[in-house]
Write a protein that holds these residues in place. Structure first.
Motif: not given
Ligand code: NAD
Length: 501
Positions: A223, A247-252
């Motif tokens: 995170r 998903a919560t930190t919009a990462k690949r």
């Protein structure tokens, strides 16, 4: 090598080019699963160590990502040669911390890792993209393939060295920097790996290792706002946690998760080859292999002969002292894991025909987490042993009558990592490779992997590829660069805005 000498190879954390102590105040005891003896006590990383590692990786990203591929390639080539010189140290340490027979560590884990480093040394210079060209009459377009940034990576305990290498090498070959958290029960070869990479000239901060608890340090890493991409190898349930963090930190994200590989023996198979393949494919690394053969789906005409052949060979497998090059199979990774495996087999006794299995008797097994090879015949497709990942030396066997039924059984799983088809009929073999839904299908073999070819799953075994040039796609981002060719102030397409000439 004695455990005293092994302890000289033990490091704690590796952050910004230096071996450091963790700062959590908590310790992990790394024990040899074959003997129960402690190899090392390591102070675990805390969140402050993750902050330091991520900051080092972030600072290193600019300079490392702008090195030319030949420079990264040269560092990796030197790294491979240094690993070769230290091959025996790595084999001993890997064998001791994970309970691997020394033969497996010497002939598979360590040379496989060195080959991987050599492969990525070459692949670093072969990043590909679409040809530059005029896809619009007024413009030239080209592709830039760029590194993503700081990779937050988490690896499992079953092949600690190889799984770390599979995460690290494509990432750094492509110009990224990385913070890797190995499994806390088997961290030793990962930290040594990072140290040798630094000796080969890998700049400070490019590769950092934090040894800490998954639920604390792992979660914090996933995170972290300065981590740009997550790459994870481990179980499917933890993989879902990784997806949640992504998903919560919009990462690949790139996920290599669990498996429950089918091993399909058609009626025209070379039965002797299938029997040998099933034994080797199910017992490698004590069955703690995500691609291990776990579900033998066997044509009814060969069914009892297959069971008989496999159980006879299982009884001949030499289990015991992992330091003895003659030993075929070592213990499971821990007593806790053995308990889980044993419980699943015990439950199977209630609904299937269990042949072999159990905890071996004898003084030499007293302190190790050994478990005997186990065949579970007549395992119904809806049973726990046929569906769930056991991660031990356990092969479930079930019969089939038609090819359609065999493929249906092979695909009747939420997993899709690996599979094998055993047949001497070329049409049947081709149909099986097309119809089985998994990231790899072997024909008349099961387990071999090679640096040039991708490894990765379908379905709930994850997505993305390790190894091969395909893994470089995971760790790079494609940028479109477009040049105007006209030099005109008013472009042709401006008619959409400037309606009047
Ligand atoms: P695991 O999922 O329990 O742990 C993997 C890693 O995740 C460890 O480093 C652990 O500390 C960390 N972790 C655990 N909980 C976490 C959390 N909440 N947040 C962040 N990190 C966390 O898996 P394992 O038991 O170490 O390894 C066995 C599993 O790995 C099996 O399911 C096997 O199939 C899978 N595996 C898959 C591949 C593949 O290529 N697909 C390869 C090897 C192993």
């Amino acid at each position: 090598m004695s455990e005293t000498t092994l302890s000289a190879l033990v490091q704690g954390q590796f952050i910004n080019g230096r071996v450091t102590e963790g700062s959590s105040g908590q310790y992990t005891s790394v024990t040899n699963p074959a003997t129960g003896a402690e190899i090392a006590s390591i102070q675990l990383a805390g969140t402050a160590d993750v902050d330091a590692a991520v900051a080092a990786a972030k600072a290193a990203f600019g300079p490392w990502s702008t090195t030319i591929p030949a420079e990264r390639s040269a560092v990796l080539a030197k790294f491979a040669r240094l690993m070769e010189e230290r091959a025996e140290d790595f084999a001993q340490l890997e064998s001791a911390q994970a309970g691997k027979p020394i033969r497996l560590a010497r002939e598979f884990d360590v040379p496989g890792t060195i080959d991987n480093i050599d492969f990525f040394s070459g692949a670093a210079r072969n990043l590909e993209g679409k040809a530059t060209g005029e896809y619009s009459a007024d413009h030239t377009s080209s592709i830039r393939r760029e590194a993503i940034g700081v990779i937050g990576s988490i690896s499992p305990w079953n092949y600690p060295l190889q799984m770390a290498a599979w995460k690290v090498l494509p990432a750094i070959a492509a110009g990224n920097t990385i913070v890797l958290k190995p499994a806390e029960i088997t961290p030793l070869t990962t930290t040594l790996f990072a140290q040798i990479a630094a000796q080969a000239g890998l700049p400070d901060g490019v590769l950092n290792v934090v040894v800490g608890k998954g639920s604390i340090v792992g979660d914090y890493l996933l995170r972290h706002p300065d981590v740009d991409m997550l790459s994870f190898t481990g179980s499917t349930p933890v993989g879902r946690t990784v997806l949640d963090a992504a998903a919560t930190t919009a990462k690949r994200v790139h996920l290599e998760l669990g498996g429950k590989a089918p091993f399909v023996v058609f009626e025209d198979a070379d039965l002797e080859a299938a029997i040998h393949g099933a034994v080797a494919g199910s017992l490698i690394n004590s069955g703690q292999d995500c691609t291990a053969a776990t579900r033998a789906i066997v044509h009814r005409s060969l069914y009892e002969e297959f069971i008989d052949g496999v159980s006879k060979l299982y009884a001949q497998v030499k289990i015991g002292d992992t330091t003895d090059p003659a030993t075929d199979m070592g213990p499971l990774v821990s007593m806790a894991h053995r308990e889980k495996v044993a419980e699943m087999v015990e439950r199977a006794r209630g609904y299937a025909r269990v042949i072999g299995g159990g905890i071996p008797e004898g003084e030499q097994f007293a302190n190790g987490s050994y478990y005997l090879p186990t065949l579970v015949a007549d395992a119904t497709p809806d049973s726990e042993i046929f569906r769930e990942e056991v991660f031990g030396p356990v092969l479930a066997v079930t019969p089939f009558d038609t090819d359609e039924e065999a493929i249906e059984l092979a695909n009747d799983t939420p997993y899709g990592l690996a599979a094998s088809a055993w047949t001497t009929n070329v049409y049947r073999a081709n149909r099986a490779t097309r119809e089985i839904r998994s990231g790899c299908v072997w024909v008349n073999d099961h387990i071999p992997i090679i640096s040039e070819m991708p490894h990765g799953g379908m379905k709930q075994s994850g997505f993305g590829k390790d190894m091969s040039t395909y893994s470089l796609d995971e760790y790079t981002v494609i940028k479109h660069v477009m040049f105007d060719l006209t030099g005109d102030a008013r472009k042709e397409w401006h008619r959409t805005i400037f309606s009047v000439d």
